[in-house]
Motif scaffolding. Structure first.
Motif, short mmCIF file in Angstrom:
data_model
loop_
_atom_site.label_atom_id
_atom_site.label_comp_id
_atom_site.label_asym_id
_atom_site.label_seq_id
_atom_site.Cartn_x
_atom_site.Cartn_y
_atom_site.Cartn_z
N SER A 1 0.82 -1.21 0.00
CA SER A 1 0.00 0.00 0.00
C SER A 1 0.86 1.26 0.00
CB SER A 1 -0.93 0.00 1.22
OG SER A 1 -0.18 -0.05 2.42
N THR A 2 2.09 1.13 -0.46
CA THR A 2 2.99 2.29 -0.58
C THR A 2 3.24 2.58 -2.05
OG1 THR A 2 4.10 1.82 1.53
CG2 THR A 2 5.28 3.21 -0.03
N LEU A 3 3.09 3.83 -2.44
CA LEU A 3 3.38 4.26 -3.80
C LEU A 3 4.70 5.03 -3.80
CD1 LEU A 3 2.60 4.61 -6.79
CD2 LEU A 3 1.26 6.62 -6.12
N GLN A 4 5.64 4.57 -4.62
CA GLN A 4 6.94 5.23 -4.73
C GLN A 4 7.02 5.98 -6.05
OE1 GLN A 4 9.56 1.81 -4.21
NE2 GLN A 4 9.83 2.32 -2.05
N ILE A 5 7.58 7.18 -6.00
CA ILE A 5 7.73 7.99 -7.20
C ILE A 5 9.15 8.52 -7.28
CG2 ILE A 5 6.69 9.96 -5.96
CD1 ILE A 5 5.82 11.02 -8.74
N HIS A 6 9.73 8.38 -8.47
CA HIS A 6 11.07 8.88 -8.74
C HIS A 6 10.97 9.89 -9.87
CE1 HIS A 6 12.84 5.65 -6.28
NE2 HIS A 6 11.90 4.89 -6.82
N GLY A 7 11.27 11.14 -9.59
CA GLY A 7 11.20 12.19 -10.61
C GLY A 7 12.59 12.65 -11.02
N ASN A 8 12.74 12.98 -12.29
CA ASN A 8 14.03 13.50 -12.76
C ASN A 8 13.89 14.76 -13.61
OD1 ASN A 8 12.99 12.55 -15.13
ND2 ASN A 8 14.59 11.04 -15.53
N GLN A 9 12.76 15.44 -13.46
CA GLN A 9 12.47 16.70 -14.15
C GLN A 9 12.24 16.54 -15.65
OE1 GLN A 9 15.57 19.55 -13.18
NE2 GLN A 9 14.67 19.95 -11.18
N LYS A 10 12.17 15.31 -16.15
CA LYS A 10 11.96 15.10 -17.58
C LYS A 10 10.57 14.52 -17.79
CE LYS A 10 16.86 14.47 -18.66
NZ LYS A 10 17.90 13.56 -19.18
N LEU A 11 9.70 15.34 -18.35
CA LEU A 11 8.32 14.91 -18.58
C LEU A 11 7.95 15.06 -20.05
CD1 LEU A 11 8.24 16.71 -15.62
CD2 LEU A 11 6.15 15.39 -15.53
N ILE A 12 7.03 14.21 -20.50
CA ILE A 12 6.57 14.21 -21.89
C ILE A 12 5.11 14.61 -21.92
CG2 ILE A 12 6.31 12.78 -23.97
CD1 ILE A 12 8.26 10.78 -22.40
N ALA A 13 4.73 15.47 -22.84
CA ALA A 13 3.34 15.94 -22.94
C ALA A 13 2.42 14.81 -23.39
CB ALA A 13 3.26 17.11 -23.91
N GLY A 14 1.13 14.99 -23.17
CA GLY A 14 0.15 13.99 -23.60
C GLY A 14 -1.25 14.57 -23.63
N GLU A 15 -2.22 13.75 -24.04
CA GLU A 15 -3.63 14.14 -24.05
C GLU A 15 -4.38 13.26 -23.07
OE1 GLU A 15 -5.58 14.64 -27.72
OE2 GLU A 15 -4.08 16.05 -28.49
N PHE A 16 -5.23 13.90 -22.22
CA PHE A 16 -5.85 13.18 -21.12
C PHE A 16 -7.30 13.62 -20.94
CE2 PHE A 16 -1.36 14.08 -20.22
CZ PHE A 16 -0.86 12.79 -20.19
N ASN A 17 -8.19 12.65 -20.71
CA ASN A 17 -9.59 12.93 -20.42
C ASN A 17 -9.71 13.24 -18.93
OD1 ASN A 17 -12.34 12.91 -19.84
ND2 ASN A 17 -12.79 11.28 -21.30
N GLY A 18 -9.83 14.51 -18.61
CA GLY A 18 -9.83 14.94 -17.22
C GLY A 18 -11.07 14.55 -16.45
N ASP A 19 -12.15 14.17 -17.13
CA ASP A 19 -13.36 13.78 -16.41
C ASP A 19 -13.14 12.52 -15.60
OD1 ASP A 19 -16.17 14.15 -15.78
OD2 ASP A 19 -16.54 12.37 -17.01
N HIS A 20 -12.07 11.78 -15.93
CA HIS A 20 -11.77 10.56 -15.21
C HIS A 20 -11.07 10.82 -13.88
CE1 HIS A 20 -11.77 8.32 -19.35
NE2 HIS A 20 -12.98 8.61 -18.90
N PHE A 21 -10.53 12.05 -13.70
CA PHE A 21 -9.78 12.34 -12.46
C PHE A 21 -9.94 13.81 -12.08
CE2 PHE A 21 -7.03 12.41 -16.16
CZ PHE A 21 -6.31 13.60 -16.06
#
Length: 430
Positions: free
Chosen positions: A287-307
């Protein structure tokens, strides 16, 4: 209170995720509508959930609380007759309780936030209640609203889901207690179906029987039911956690968040998938979520009604992505504590972000090298805006000053404490 957010390169550490506000408010109401004693473990503390505590107490529920749990003896379908209820700035609490209030002879919901909740429309729920032998006095669908109830009737009910799914959830909590069987037909569209799924999950846990169509647009609810007193355990909150995840995504980070369930029914869990599609490394260990960020992100298209309640945090992350991101089907963001499309985009532009808005879309032209910042910006008294602007401030070159930052307490009172514990350079000035 002002939040001075300064550039921060790295976040690291472990935090215990906020308890789910959505589940807490629903469990509190289900417990109040039972005729016995229920226990809710790890309930959220926020302006919204505290408003629900206050109002169900005013309606006759008995509450005892310690650091781990809250014990509630409910009023069933016989709440105490009260003249007024004050939900503060909690829109979901208002809407849920407008239906419950029909069990009272006459209740007025007062307007204590005229520039925020006082501006939000509730016409669709009012129309549905008027089909149920309930008279409602209102100001063009807005607060103050007086419910003249005492004898609500079931039967065939139509409700629009185009503005908010909360109207439907409100009716779903009430109708099992009525003498008549009910059929609810959702008109137009239904926003935030996944949040309705949380309501149905809580109803099932409370022993309520119903039938629902696969598209969530039609319901059969037998009457003369009783809410069963239960023990409930509140899981971690994805809507609030989304801002922490976004902050970790836009910095060099190694962050662990406890009590976030991989099989959660919260729609905002989709924020994890959004960030993965943007190139961020996330993984679950129990039940633990781990996240590793490195400042490099890629754009995308997302249906915001889901979240819905994670959209602003994901937009904040997209501000620093390579390419153009598009968040669509998000018009219901316009009907929250502020207009979360126009107001938020205006503040992002002040910070130096390149964003566009359409009626139901937010388009973000990413700037991987960061935004300029160095300005004082307004949060429009909106907790989600405050958290998202904090994310942007961390990757700005000159920082941001966010006004009225105390309103983050509406859903996440510990937000600044949590993000500071991870290393965020944030100073609070009262």
């Amino acid at each position: 209170m002002k939040a001075i957010v300064k550039p921060t390169e790295k976040l690291s550490g472990e935090i215990n995720s906020l308890s789910s506000k959505n589940y807490t408010t629903r469990y509190l109401l289900a417990a109040a509508l039972s005729e016995g004693t229920s226990t809710i473990y790890y309930p959220a503390h926020s302006e919204d959930s505290d408003a629900m505590r206050r109002c169900i107490h005013d309606l006759g529920a008995e509450l005892q609380e310690d650091n781990e749990k809250i014990v509630i003896t409910g009023f069933g379908k016989s709440p105490k007759p009260v003249k007024e209820l004050n939900v503060g700035n909690a829109g979901a609490v208002l809407r849920f309780l407008m239906s419950t209030a029909t069990l009272c002879p006459e209740v007025t919901f007062v307007n204590t936030y005229p520039t925020s909740l006082g501006k939000r429309p509730h016409d669709d729920l009012i129309k549905a209640l008027e089909q149920m032998n309930v008279k409602v006095a209102h100001q063009s669908g807005k607060l103050p609203i007086t419910i003249y109830g005492g004898n609500p009737k079931g039967g065939k009910i139509q409700v629009s889901g185009q503005v908010s799914s909360q109207f439907l959830s409100s009716l779903l909590f009430l109708t099992p207690l009525l003498e008549e069987d009910s059929e609810i037909v959702v008109l137009d569209d239904l926003k935030s179906k996944v949040v309705v799924g949380q309501t149905l999950d809580v109803l099932r846990q409370a022993g309520i029987q119903f039938e629902v169509s696969e598209d969530f647009m039609f319901y059969k609810i037998p009457g003369n039911q009783k809410y069963v007193p239960k023990k409930y355990v509140v899981e971690g909150d994805y809507p609030g956690s989304a801002a922490i995840l976004a902050a970790a995504a836009v910095t060099n980070s190694n962050v662990s968040m406890l009590r976030l369930m991989e099989n959660s029914k919260q729609g905002e869990k989709a924020a994890v998938d959004v960030l993965k599609k943007m190139g961020v490394h996330l993984n679950y260990e129990g039940s633990t979520l781990q996240i590793h960020g490195n400042q490099k992100l890629i754009a995308g298209e997302f249906n915001g009604d889901h979240f819905t309640d994670a959209v602003l945090a994901m937009v904040a992350a997209a501000v620093f992505a390579e390419g153009t991101s598009r968040f669509y089907d998000v018009e219901n963001l316009r009907y929250k504590e502020c207009d979360r499309i126009t107001d938020f985009c205006n503040e992002l532009k002040k910070a130096g972000a390149n964003v566009e808005e359409k009626q139901s879309e937010i388009i973000v032209h990413g700037q991987p090298n960061g935004v300029e910042g160095g300005v004082e910006i307004n949060a429009h008294f909106d907790h989600r805006v405050i958290m998202a602007l904090t994310v942007v401030g961390l990757r700005s070159k000159k920082g941001l000053i966010i006004n009225d930052a105390e309103h983050v307490a509406k859903s996440y009172p510990q937000f600044f404490e949590h993000i500071q514990s991870l290393g965020a350079n944030v100073e609070l000035i009262k």
